[in-house]
Design a protein around this motif. Structure first.
Motif, PDB file in Angstrom:
ATOM      1  N   THR A 119     -20.951-103.878  48.321  1.00  0.00           N
ATOM      2  CA  THR A 119     -20.920-102.610  49.062  1.00  0.00           C
ATOM      3  C   THR A 119     -22.311-101.963  48.993  1.00  0.00           C
ATOM      4  O   THR A 119     -22.908-101.943  47.908  1.00  0.00           O
ATOM      5  CB  THR A 119     -19.870-101.663  48.404  1.00  0.00           C
ATOM      6  OG1 THR A 119     -18.612-102.336  48.410  1.00  0.00           O
ATOM      7  CG2 THR A 119     -19.760-100.340  49.131  1.00  0.00           C
ATOM      8  N   PRO A 120     -22.815-101.436  50.104  1.00  0.00           N
ATOM      9  CA  PRO A 120     -24.141-100.796  50.061  1.00  0.00           C
ATOM     10  C   PRO A 120     -24.073 -99.334  49.605  1.00  0.00           C
ATOM     11  O   PRO A 120     -23.018 -98.698  49.719  1.00  0.00           O
ATOM     12  CB  PRO A 120     -24.592-100.851  51.519  1.00  0.00           C
ATOM     13  CG  PRO A 120     -23.325-100.842  52.307  1.00  0.00           C
ATOM     14  CD  PRO A 120     -22.254-101.472  51.470  1.00  0.00           C
ATOM     15  N   PHE A 121     -25.201 -98.825  49.098  1.00  0.00           N
ATOM     16  CA  PHE A 121     -25.313 -97.388  48.806  1.00  0.00           C
ATOM     17  C   PHE A 121     -26.742 -96.947  49.097  1.00  0.00           C
ATOM     18  O   PHE A 121     -27.653 -97.778  49.183  1.00  0.00           O
ATOM     19  CB  PHE A 121     -24.916 -97.074  47.349  1.00  0.00           C
ATOM     20  CG  PHE A 121     -25.897 -97.587  46.321  1.00  0.00           C
ATOM     21  CD1 PHE A 121     -27.008 -96.841  45.936  1.00  0.00           C
ATOM     22  CD2 PHE A 121     -25.720 -98.832  45.720  1.00  0.00           C
ATOM     23  CE1 PHE A 121     -27.911 -97.308  44.989  1.00  0.00           C
ATOM     24  CE2 PHE A 121     -26.619 -99.317  44.770  1.00  0.00           C
ATOM     25  CZ  PHE A 121     -27.712 -98.549  44.411  1.00  0.00           C
ATOM     26  N   ASP A 122     -26.926 -95.620  49.229  1.00  0.00           N
ATOM     27  CA  ASP A 122     -28.266 -95.093  49.505  1.00  0.00           C
ATOM     28  C   ASP A 122     -28.882 -94.413  48.293  1.00  0.00           C
ATOM     29  O   ASP A 122     -29.996 -94.722  47.910  1.00  0.00           O
ATOM     30  CB  ASP A 122     -28.200 -94.113  50.687  1.00  0.00           C
ATOM     31  CG  ASP A 122     -27.940 -94.856  51.987  1.00  0.00           C
ATOM     32  OD1 ASP A 122     -28.793 -95.683  52.370  1.00  0.00           O
ATOM     33  OD2 ASP A 122     -26.865 -94.658  52.581  1.00  0.00           O
ATOM     34  N   THR A 123     -28.158 -93.476  47.698  1.00  0.00           N
ATOM     35  CA  THR A 123     -28.763 -92.667  46.629  1.00  0.00           C
ATOM     36  C   THR A 123     -28.137 -92.974  45.274  1.00  0.00           C
ATOM     37  O   THR A 123     -27.059 -93.574  45.193  1.00  0.00           O
ATOM     38  CB  THR A 123     -28.511 -91.179  46.916  1.00  0.00           C
ATOM     39  OG1 THR A 123     -27.089 -90.962  46.878  1.00  0.00           O
ATOM     40  CG2 THR A 123     -29.061 -90.770  48.272  1.00  0.00           C
ATOM     41  N   ASP A 124     -28.807 -92.491  44.211  1.00  0.00           N
ATOM     42  CA  ASP A 124     -28.279 -92.662  42.854  1.00  0.00           C
ATOM     43  C   ASP A 124     -26.906 -92.015  42.738  1.00  0.00           C
ATOM     44  O   ASP A 124     -25.995 -92.562  42.100  1.00  0.00           O
ATOM     45  CB  ASP A 124     -29.210 -92.006  41.822  1.00  0.00           C
ATOM     46  CG  ASP A 124     -30.502 -92.784  41.657  1.00  0.00           C
ATOM     47  OD1 ASP A 124     -31.035 -93.281  42.673  1.00  0.00           O
ATOM     48  OD2 ASP A 124     -30.974 -92.885  40.508  1.00  0.00           O
ATOM     49  N   GLU A 125     -26.767 -90.821  43.351  1.00  0.00           N
ATOM     50  CA  GLU A 125     -25.495 -90.077  43.248  1.00  0.00           C
ATOM     51  C   GLU A 125     -24.368 -90.887  43.885  1.00  0.00           C
ATOM     52  O   GLU A 125     -23.264 -90.971  43.370  1.00  0.00           O
ATOM     53  CB  GLU A 125     -25.584 -88.716  43.956  1.00  0.00           C
ATOM     54  CG  GLU A 125     -26.526 -87.712  43.310  1.00  0.00           C
ATOM     55  CD  GLU A 125     -28.006 -88.085  43.455  1.00  0.00           C
ATOM     56  OE1 GLU A 125     -28.373 -88.722  44.476  1.00  0.00           O
ATOM     57  OE2 GLU A 125     -28.799 -87.756  42.545  1.00  0.00           O
ATOM     58  N   GLU A 126     -24.698 -91.475  45.041  1.00  0.00           N
ATOM     59  CA  GLU A 126     -23.676 -92.253  45.737  1.00  0.00           C
ATOM     60  C   GLU A 126     -23.296 -93.491  44.916  1.00  0.00           C
ATOM     61  O   GLU A 126     -22.120 -93.856  44.801  1.00  0.00           O
ATOM     62  CB  GLU A 126     -24.221 -92.674  47.107  1.00  0.00           C
ATOM     63  CG  GLU A 126     -23.155 -93.114  48.074  1.00  0.00           C
ATOM     64  CD  GLU A 126     -23.726 -93.789  49.321  1.00  0.00           C
ATOM     65  OE1 GLU A 126     -22.967 -94.505  49.972  1.00  0.00           O
ATOM     66  OE2 GLU A 126     -24.931 -93.604  49.617  1.00  0.00           O
ATOM     67  N   ALA A 127     -24.309 -94.120  44.309  1.00  0.00           N
ATOM     68  CA  ALA A 127     -24.044 -95.311  43.495  1.00  0.00           C
ATOM     69  C   ALA A 127     -23.128 -94.957  42.327  1.00  0.00           C
ATOM     70  O   ALA A 127     -22.180 -95.691  42.018  1.00  0.00           O
ATOM     71  CB  ALA A 127     -25.361 -95.882  42.969  1.00  0.00           C
ATOM     72  N   LEU A 128     -23.380 -93.812  41.702  1.00  0.00           N
ATOM     73  CA  LEU A 128     -22.560 -93.413  40.551  1.00  0.00           C
ATOM     74  C   LEU A 128     -21.126 -93.123  40.994  1.00  0.00           C
ATOM     75  O   LEU A 128     -20.164 -93.542  40.341  1.00  0.00           O
ATOM     76  CB  LEU A 128     -23.178 -92.177  39.877  1.00  0.00           C
ATOM     77  CG  LEU A 128     -22.480 -91.736  38.601  1.00  0.00           C
ATOM     78  CD1 LEU A 128     -22.578 -92.812  37.517  1.00  0.00           C
ATOM     79  CD2 LEU A 128     -23.078 -90.430  38.081  1.00  0.00           C
ATOM     80  N   ALA A 129     -21.000 -92.417  42.120  1.00  0.00           N
ATOM     81  CA  ALA A 129     -19.656 -92.099  42.612  1.00  0.00           C
ATOM     82  C   ALA A 129     -18.895 -93.383  42.937  1.00  0.00           C
ATOM     83  O   ALA A 129     -17.713 -93.525  42.581  1.00  0.00           O
ATOM     84  CB  ALA A 129     -19.754 -91.202  43.846  1.00  0.00           C
ATOM     85  N   LEU A 130     -19.584 -94.343  43.555  1.00  0.00           N
ATOM     86  CA  LEU A 130     -18.919 -95.616  43.880  1.00  0.00           C
ATOM     87  C   LEU A 130     -18.553 -96.378  42.603  1.00  0.00           C
ATOM     88  O   LEU A 130     -17.454 -96.922  42.482  1.00  0.00           O
ATOM     89  CB  LEU A 130     -19.849 -96.500  44.718  1.00  0.00           C
ATOM     90  CG  LEU A 130     -19.996 -96.157  46.193  1.00  0.00           C
ATOM     91  CD1 LEU A 130     -21.102 -97.006  46.818  1.00  0.00           C
ATOM     92  CD2 LEU A 130     -18.677 -96.401  46.928  1.00  0.00           C
ATOM     93  N   ALA A 131     -19.482 -96.394  41.658  1.00  0.00           N
ATOM     94  CA  ALA A 131     -19.234 -97.129  40.404  1.00  0.00           C
ATOM     95  C   ALA A 131     -18.004 -96.577  39.697  1.00  0.00           C
ATOM     96  O   ALA A 131     -17.191 -97.332  39.150  1.00  0.00           O
ATOM     97  CB  ALA A 131     -20.463 -97.040  39.495  1.00  0.00           C
ATOM     98  N   ASN A 132     -17.854 -95.251  39.733  1.00  0.00           N
ATOM     99  CA  ASN A 132     -16.748 -94.619  38.994  1.00  0.00           C
ATOM    100  C   ASN A 132     -15.449 -94.549  39.792  1.00  0.00           C
ATOM    101  O   ASN A 132     -14.436 -94.096  39.274  1.00  0.00           O
ATOM    102  CB  ASN A 132     -17.144 -93.196  38.573  1.00  0.00           C
ATOM    103  CG  ASN A 132     -18.211 -93.220  37.492  1.00  0.00           C
ATOM    104  OD1 ASN A 132     -18.412 -94.246  36.837  1.00  0.00           O
ATOM    105  ND2 ASN A 132     -18.882 -92.093  37.292  1.00  0.00           N
ATOM    106  N   ASN A 133     -15.500 -95.033  41.023  1.00  0.00           N
ATOM    107  CA  ASN A 133     -14.368 -94.858  41.925  1.00  0.00           C
ATOM    108  C   ASN A 133     -13.289 -95.942  41.795  1.00  0.00           C
ATOM    109  O   ASN A 133     -12.896 -96.573  42.771  1.00  0.00           O
ATOM    110  CB  ASN A 133     -14.918 -94.793  43.365  1.00  0.00           C
ATOM    111  CG  ASN A 133     -13.822 -94.675  44.407  1.00  0.00           C
ATOM    112  OD1 ASN A 133     -12.691 -94.339  44.077  1.00  0.00           O
ATOM    113  ND2 ASN A 133     -14.142 -94.968  45.659  1.00  0.00           N
ATOM    114  N   THR A 134     -12.856 -96.228  40.568  1.00  0.00           N
ATOM    115  CA  THR A 134     -11.652 -97.060  40.375  1.00  0.00           C
ATOM    116  C   THR A 134     -10.934 -96.516  39.161  1.00  0.00           C
ATOM    117  O   THR A 134     -11.496 -95.722  38.400  1.00  0.00           O
ATOM    118  CB  THR A 134     -11.942 -98.555  40.076  1.00  0.00           C
ATOM    119  OG1 THR A 134     -12.532 -98.653  38.790  1.00  0.00           O
ATOM    120  CG2 THR A 134     -12.810 -99.207  41.112  1.00  0.00           C
TER     121      THR A 134
END
Ligand code: NAD
Length: 509
Positions: free
Chosen positions: A407-422
């Protein structure tokens, strides 16, 4: 020549397989009291190759009684740490001396590639050595209140520990619990996974050869809902160490509640590998390929969601897919094999259903089915889906096979939200050369364990375990010693301490 004939010719069946698999209780190999057995399959032919004793409540009661007697009357809990340590080192020696045979049996029973099964056998020996060393170096706290008290911790084994293990790396995970449980002086009842009881049947001989007293180690095979359940509900088993699925963990948590048992739970995962644009992409590709395809993808800490910064996303996906297509699927005993056969046809069906689902949830860039040349057996191609949305089931649910979502991401914040999203929180792998980002991200990600610019390389002293739905409590190093012992506080009066007199005799004034 038919496919199945080809397979029979190529398939490796170890010599001298046992003609049946029994329980081991009080130092003796015994069948189930009701004589019941279950068939065990090998994952290449999916044929029953042996019958194993199917333990029930009565067999668990017998095993717990043997373990209880060894605990209350036997030498094991009362031995000097050095004496127990010597026996544990001997266990490690015996395991090491049989690593090739162990790997052969494990690979045959689980479908794990032989080279990886060999690594697991050596790690099992290391688990015993590690706790053998730790137990002799163990120091406990003493607290001084000057002139008044000295208080110390009297660490004691707890009793009969119930150990319940999964099928993905059976022998190694059994050793992970047996090492600290035995090192600390407990006695045990082990209930291995019913898909893969073969390697556990080697423990009795290993322990006897190393001089472990009879009754200290007991083994009951059988189904989770019979033997496992009876162990969880046995009143004389104060501790349960469980590794398996999160849903089974929840069930066990409820079943153990009326008995207020000590619980340690290592559960499922859907761990993120986060690749920032500034990372060493070549190393990240190697590590994230290994991270999800080693151990057939049947790995709790698999980095099964790869999040990649958009600047390098297309390049990463292309390199990843090209390399994934080269990963060698083959017969488990072949030293060139990188992905073997999944453990059981039921699990194969589950993984294949996610592969089919993924075709509508993501863009298939590698794999996607059964590999050519393996028309039977539980073989799955290393499968890669790109552009997977965070609400997709293949992003959210543990597949436990060689299947990865990118899955792609743009910013650090987005990456963290995606990482924690399970719901899970077992491991996280971060790839970046920016020091600040690496540490800030590591500290914010919801994972019990984080690896920076690295694969899953363990230091046995560090805590191991997950947060959220991935576990309860941490084992590893001294945390395991703490789980398997009671720390009793002993308070000693040296001088004047608080001692008021209630009911003082009346005095005349
Ligand atoms: P599972 O939960 O189906 O079974 C694990 C063990 O529990 C087996 O021995 C089974 O017989 C027993 N069991 C099942 N129901 C039971 C019950 N009601 N009472 C008592 N025991 C019961 O798990 P599995 O399919 O064997 O293993 C795969 C799972 O294990 C995956 O979710 C994986 O992530 C997890 N796992 C976690 C770790 C970790 O350290 N976090 C390590 C390896 C595997």
């Amino acid at each position: 020549m038919t496919d199945s004939t080809t397979l029979t010719v190529e398939r490796h069946v170890p010599a001298d397989l046992p003609d049946r698999i029994l329980h081991y209780i009080g130092g003796e190999s015994v069948p189930s009291l009701d004589g019941d057995t279950f068939g065990v399959l090998d994952p290449v032919s999916n044929e029953v190759y042996v019958e194993a004793a199917a333990g029930k409540k009565a067999d668990i009661e017998r095993a717990v009684e043997a373990a209880r007697t060894a605990f209350t009357e036997g030498p094991w809990p009362r031995m000097l740490p050095r004496e127990r340590s010597r026996i544990l080192h001997r266990i490690a020696d015996v395991v090491e001396s049989r690593d090739a045979r162990l790997a052969e049996l494990e690979s045959f029973d689980t479908g794990l590639p032989i080279t990886q099964a060999l690594g697991q056998a050596r790690r099992a020996a290391e688990n015993f050595r590690f706790f053998a060393d730790l137990i002799v170096a163990q120091a406990d706290d003493t607290y001084k209140v000057p002139g008044r008290q000295i208080n110390y911790v009297n660490r004691k084994p707890i009793g009969v520990a119930g150990l319940i293990t999964p099928w993905n790396t059976p022998f190694m995970l059994e050793s992970w619990k047996l090492g600290p449980a035995l090192a600390t002086g407990n006695t045990v009842v082990l209930k291995p996974a019913e898909f893969t009881p073969l390697s556990a049947s080697l423990w009795p001989e290993i322990f006897e050869e190393a001089g472990l007293p009879a009754g200290v180690f007991n083994l009951v095979n059988g189904m989770g809902e019979d033997a496992g359940d009876a162990l969880v509900k046995h009143p004389d088993v104060p501790l349960i160490s469980f590794t398996g699925e999160s849903s089974t963990g929840q069930l066990i948590f409820g079943n153990a509640a009326p008995y207020l048992k000590g619980l340690s739970m290592e559960l499922g995962g859907k761990s993120p590998a986060v690749v920032f644009a500034d990372a060493d992409i070549e190393a990240a590709v190697d590590a994230t390929i290994f991270g999800v395809f080693s151990l057939n993808g049947e790995r709790c800490t698999a980095g099964s969601r790869i999040l990649v910064q958009r600047d390098v996303y297309d390049e990463f996906v292309e390199r990843y897919a090209t390399q994934a297509k080269r990963v060698r699927v083959g017969l488990p005993h072949d030293p060139a094999t990188e992905v073997g056969a999944l453990v059981h046809p039921e699990h194969f069906e589950k993984v294949m259903s996610y592969v089919e689902l993924g075709k509508s949830e993501g863009r298939l860039v590698a794999g996607g089915g059964r590999p050519a040349g393996h028309e039977t057996g539980n073989f799955v191609e290393p499968t890669v889906f790109a552009d997977v949305a965070p609400d997709a089931r293949i992003f959210q649910e543990e597949i436990f096979g060689p299947v990865v979502a990118i899955t792609p991401f743009d910013t650090d914040e987005e990456a963290l939200a995606l990482a924690n999203n399970t719901k899970y929180g077992l491991a996280a792998y971060i790839w970046t050369n920016d020091l600040k980002r690496a540490h800030n991200f590591s500290q914010s990600v919801e994972a019990g364990m984080v690896w920076l610019n690295s694969n899953n390389v363990r230091d046995l002293r560090t805590p191991f375990g997950g947060v959220k739905a991935s576990g309860l409590g941490h084992e590893g190093g001294y945390r395991s010693i703490d789980f398997y012992t009671d720390q009793q506080s002993v308070h000693i009066t040296l001088g004047k301490v608080h001692n008021p007199t209630f009911g003082r005799e009346a005095t005349d004034h």
